[in-house]
Structures are given as C-alpha cells and as structure tokens.
Design a protein around this motif. Structure first.
Motif, PDB file in Angstrom:
ATOM      1  N   HIS A 199       2.875   5.994  -3.037  1.00 30.12           N
ATOM      2  CA  HIS A 199       4.020   6.852  -3.333  1.00 30.12           C
ATOM      3  C   HIS A 199       4.497   6.684  -4.769  1.00 30.12           C
ATOM      4  CE1 HIS A 199       4.083   7.239   1.041  1.00 30.12           C
ATOM      5  NE2 HIS A 199       4.904   8.262   0.912  1.00 30.12           N
ATOM      6  N   GLY A 200       3.680   6.010  -5.581  1.00 22.60           N
ATOM      7  CA  GLY A 200       3.969   5.908  -7.003  1.00 22.60           C
ATOM      8  C   GLY A 200       5.075   4.953  -7.389  1.00 22.60           C
TER       9      GLY A 200
ATOM     10  N   VAL B  73       0.838  -1.207   0.000  1.00 22.66           N
ATOM     11  CA  VAL B  73       0.000   0.000   0.000  1.00 22.66           C
ATOM     12  C   VAL B  73       0.867   1.249   0.000  1.00 22.66           C
ATOM     13  CG1 VAL B  73      -1.753   1.275   1.290  1.00 22.66           C
ATOM     14  CG2 VAL B  73      -1.874  -1.224   1.173  1.00 22.66           C
ATOM     15  N   PHE B  74       1.908   1.263   0.827  1.00 22.07           N
ATOM     16  CA  PHE B  74       2.815   2.416   0.902  1.00 22.07           C
ATOM     17  C   PHE B  74       3.446   2.679  -0.466  1.00 22.07           C
ATOM     18  CE2 PHE B  74       6.728   4.658   1.684  1.00 22.07           C
ATOM     19  CZ  PHE B  74       6.476   5.481   2.771  1.00 22.07           C
TER      20      PHE B  74
ATOM     21  N   VAL C 285       8.687  -3.083  -3.840  1.00 13.56           N
ATOM     22  CA  VAL C 285       8.154  -3.761  -2.653  1.00 13.56           C
ATOM     23  C   VAL C 285       9.072  -4.908  -2.245  1.00 13.56           C
ATOM     24  CG1 VAL C 285       6.229  -5.140  -1.765  1.00 13.56           C
ATOM     25  CG2 VAL C 285       5.782  -3.116  -3.169  1.00 13.56           C
ATOM     26  N   ALA C 286       9.530  -5.669  -3.241  1.00 14.59           N
ATOM     27  CA  ALA C 286      10.403  -6.805  -2.948  1.00 14.59           C
ATOM     28  C   ALA C 286      11.679  -6.354  -2.243  1.00 14.59           C
ATOM     29  CB  ALA C 286      10.748  -7.548  -4.240  1.00 14.59           C
TER      30      ALA C 286
ATOM     31  N   PRO D  94       9.156   9.213   5.184  1.00 16.40           N
ATOM     32  CA  PRO D  94       8.638  10.055   4.101  1.00 16.40           C
ATOM     33  C   PRO D  94       8.685   9.383   2.732  1.00 16.40           C
ATOM     34  CG  PRO D  94      10.864  10.722   4.667  1.00 16.40           C
ATOM     35  CD  PRO D  94      10.491   9.644   5.631  1.00 16.40           C
ATOM     36  N   GLY D  95       9.517   8.377   2.576  1.00 12.13           N
ATOM     37  CA  GLY D  95       9.655   7.728   1.274  1.00 12.13           C
ATOM     38  C   GLY D  95      10.043   6.275   1.427  1.00 12.13           C
ATOM     39  N   LEU D  96      10.140   5.597   0.277  1.00 11.60           N
ATOM     40  CA  LEU D  96      10.377   4.160   0.305  1.00 11.60           C
ATOM     41  C   LEU D  96      11.764   3.810   0.839  1.00 11.60           C
ATOM     42  CD1 LEU D  96       8.399   1.948  -0.492  1.00 11.60           C
ATOM     43  CD2 LEU D  96       9.646   1.677  -2.630  1.00 11.60           C
ATOM     44  N   GLY D  97      12.770   4.624   0.519  1.00 17.41           N
ATOM     45  CA  GLY D  97      14.111   4.360   1.019  1.00 17.41           C
ATOM     46  C   GLY D  97      14.178   4.435   2.533  1.00 17.41           C
TER      47      GLY D  97
END
Length: 407
Positions: A248-249, A243-244, A255-256, A304-307
């Motif tokens: 966040h596009g 979902v995250f 995801v992996a 705030p972001g995926l990283g």
C-alpha cells in the motif's frame, strides 16, 4: 469486586518479588535483538545472523519445559542460581566472540544454542509464585495473571526500544551487557524474596512420577492448543503487516504504529479481563476468546488501508492477552502444585513455537496469495483451533479425574 489489582500487589512480598522478576525478564526483551545486531556486525552476513538467532530461539523454546522441571524438582531458590550463572557466563563468551569481526559461524551458533538452553524460566516461575500467593482464590489469581501478562507484553515492547537507544550511542554488544546486568540484578532480588523461598521443591520422586513431563503435557491439551494458535496469529501478523504496508506504499515507520495498536489492544483487553468476575467456566472463555481472535483476523483481511488495519488489529489484540491469561489459569488448575512451573512453561513454549511457525507460514503464503487471503487463512486456522479447544473439554475433564485418582 472481591479482588482488585491493588489487592494483588498488597499480597505479602508481592511487589518486591514482581518488580525483581520484571527487571530480570526485561533482559529477554533486550538480549535477542542485541545478539542479532552484534552477530550481524561481526559476520556481515544476514544468513549467519539468522541461523545463529534460530539456534538461540530453538533451544530457548524447546528446552523451556526441561528447565522448568528443574525449578519444580529443586525449588526456585536452588534452580535459579546455576541456570542464570550459566546463562550469564555464556552471554559473556558470546559477547567476547562478536566483539571483533571474524569469529567462526560455527562457534557463534554453538554459543547461541548453549545460551538459549540455559535461559532461566522466570515467567513460569513467577506465575507459580502468584499461584502460591493467591492461595486458591481464583479471582485473585486471575487478576495476578492478567497483571503479569500485560506487564510482560510491555517489557517485550520496551526492550527493543531500549536497544535502539543504546545502538545510537554504543556498539550492539552494549545491549548484551545491559541485558546481562538486568538478568543478574533481577534474578538476585527474585531468589532472595521470601515468597520465592517459600515455594517448596517437589523432589525427584514427583518429577519421575510424571514420566518426564508427559503426564503434565497430557493434561494441558486445551491451553496448549489455544496458546499455540495465539502464537501463530502473532507470528503471522508480524510479517503480514510489513507486506500489507509495502503493497500500500507505506514505509517501515507505519508498520511500528500498526503493531503498537495490536499491543495496545492486548494490554487493554488483558486489564479488563482481569477486572471482571467471570461466571462462565475458563474452558468456555478460552474457546470464545480464541474464536473472537480468529474472527478479528478474518475482518482484518477486509481492511482497505493501513488505518483500518490498525483498528482491526487493535481489536484482535483485545483478545490476545485474555486468551493467554485464561490458558495459564487452566494449566495451573489442571496439574498438581508441584508441577505448576512446568505447566506454565508448556503454555509458554506453545506460544513461542506457534509464533515461529506463524512467521514461517506467513512467509510461505505472502509470496503466493493476496494479503487479504493470508489474513483469512490465519483467521480460519485460529477459529478451527477454538473449535478443537471446546471439543477437548470432555476428554480433558476425564483425564483430570484420572490424574486426581492417581494422586
């Protein structure tokens, strides 16, 4: 150090036994995804595939303590012959049923439920063997359990990767056949090991005295509660990361990588946990590790972001394997030697049940709340579980003294 990972593997017959157990347990990383893909291909229905896998997982998880009781009662050498034989026969029938489209969903569901019900309890049995090999050396047993836990986690990461490789060149049923071959070869080597043959059978009297396992379960309040909360966190994260990423596009590949960071953190934490000679009691460590996991999840909600999320989840993973290892150690100490397989199975069941509940909870929350709030709720639940684990300390010690008196 008084004990090391090298010393664990130098225990009599340890390498041979552990390698055979891991080979068989790799099947559990391969078979579920292969079954799901095969059922989806045969039925062309996500609903049917989901229902079949739910039945497969439910009987596998809920009946695990009962299968472990068979191992305790008859000994692993006798119990781990009929159980794998039934499991492999049912896998063969399920493979035949999904070979071509058109199989009745009821038949697929029944076969999947029966297959899960017969899945051999290899993880709990291997931990019971470790306990016997360590001969009451707590430091050595801690390292053995840490090594076992990290290896098992790597199996569940590599299993789906193997399925992906097979799916590129063969039908999904090839994965089921491959998983069955792993189970056959690994279990055959496992039961032939002298270390496994040396594990005695408890007999029917000891199993009946535990009133069907209720006495064993009463002694395992702390490890079962902690394991369930860790499983809940894992189940929630699997869906919340998806979902995250979507919000966040980011695509599915990202995801992996985030989930891989979680697994990597768990592996590092597990190996470091096993290498430390802890002075704090196991029950205190279990509560602290569970609390740290909850706090890490609270922090993940601020990413705030995926990283940044990957960094927080690697930190959360750092406490996953140590918490589960400590839960298994407490379970092992809380029961008599003839009930150790069942004790490990109850902890394992708590993890899997918590993971299933966590996925359902994440699905219910993600559609109604911001992702940050979902992470915060999950972290809060895990932190509450940590408080309960610590609060159960006095009651658990009283129950253990009562159990010793009964013996």
């Amino acid at each position: 150090m008084s004990a090391s990972y090298g010393r664990v593997l130098r225990l009599p017959h340890a390498r041979r036994t552990f390698a055979a157990a891991l080979l068989a347990r790799l099947s559990y990383g391969v078979v579920p995804l292969s079954v799901m893909l095969s059922v989806l291909r045969a039925s062309d229905s996500y609903a049917v595939a989901g229902a079949v896998m739910a039945l497969f997982g439910a009987t596998g998880v809920l009946l695990a303590p009962a299968r472990a009781a068979l191992v305790d009662r008859y000994g692993p050498r006798r119990a781990l012959v009929p159980l794998p034989a039934a499991y492999l026969a049912l896998l063969g029938m399920l493979t035949a049923a999904v070979w071509r489209p058109g199989a009745p969903p009821v038949l697929l569901g029944a076969l999947a439920a029966l297959t899960g019900a017969c899945a051999p309890p290899l993880g709990p049995t291997m931990r019971a063997v470790w306990s016997r090999l360590a001969q009451d050396d707590k430091a050595l047993l801690q390292r053995a359990y840490s090594l076992d836990g990290v290896a098992e986690e790597l199996l569940f990461v590599s299993g789906p990767l193997l399925v992906g490789v097979l799916a590129a060149v063969a039908p999904p049923t090839a994965g089921i056949v491959f998983g069955a071959a792993l189970m056959l070869a690994g279990t055959a080597g496992f039961v032939r090991s002298p270390a496994v043959r040396a594990v005695p059978a408890a007999g029917p009297v000891s199993v009946r005295r535990d009133r069907g396992g209720r006495r064993v379960l009463l002694l395992l309040g702390r490890p079962v509660a902690a394991a369930a909360s860790v499983g809940l966190a894992i189940g929630v994260l699997d869906l919340l990361v998806v979902v995250f990423a979507e919000r966040h596009g980011h695509g599915g590949a990202s995801v992996a990588w985030v989930l891989a960071a979680l697994s990597a953190g768990s592996a590092v934490g597990g190996m470091l946990n096993g290498a430390v000679n802890w002075r704090a009691p196991a029950r205190t460590r279990l509560a602290a590790l569970t609390l740290c996991l909850g706090l890490a999840l609270l922090g993940a909600g601020c990413a705030p972001g995926l990283g940044t999320l990957a960094l927080f989840l690697s930190g959360a993973g750092f406490f996953v394997s140590p918490a589960l290892t400590t839960a298994y150690l407490i379970a092992d100490e809380a029961v008599a030697p003839e009930a150790r397989t069942r004790a490990g199975a109850w902890v394992n069941t708590a993890v899997n049940a918590g993971s299933t509940g966590g996925t359902a909870l994440a699905g219910a929350l993600a559609g109604r709340l911001p992702v940050a709030v979902c992470f915060a709720v999950t972290g809060g639940v895990v932190a509450v579980a940590a408080a309960l684990v610590m609060a159960q300390g006095a009651r658990g010690r009283g129950a253990l003294r009562e159990e010793v008196a009964v013996r």
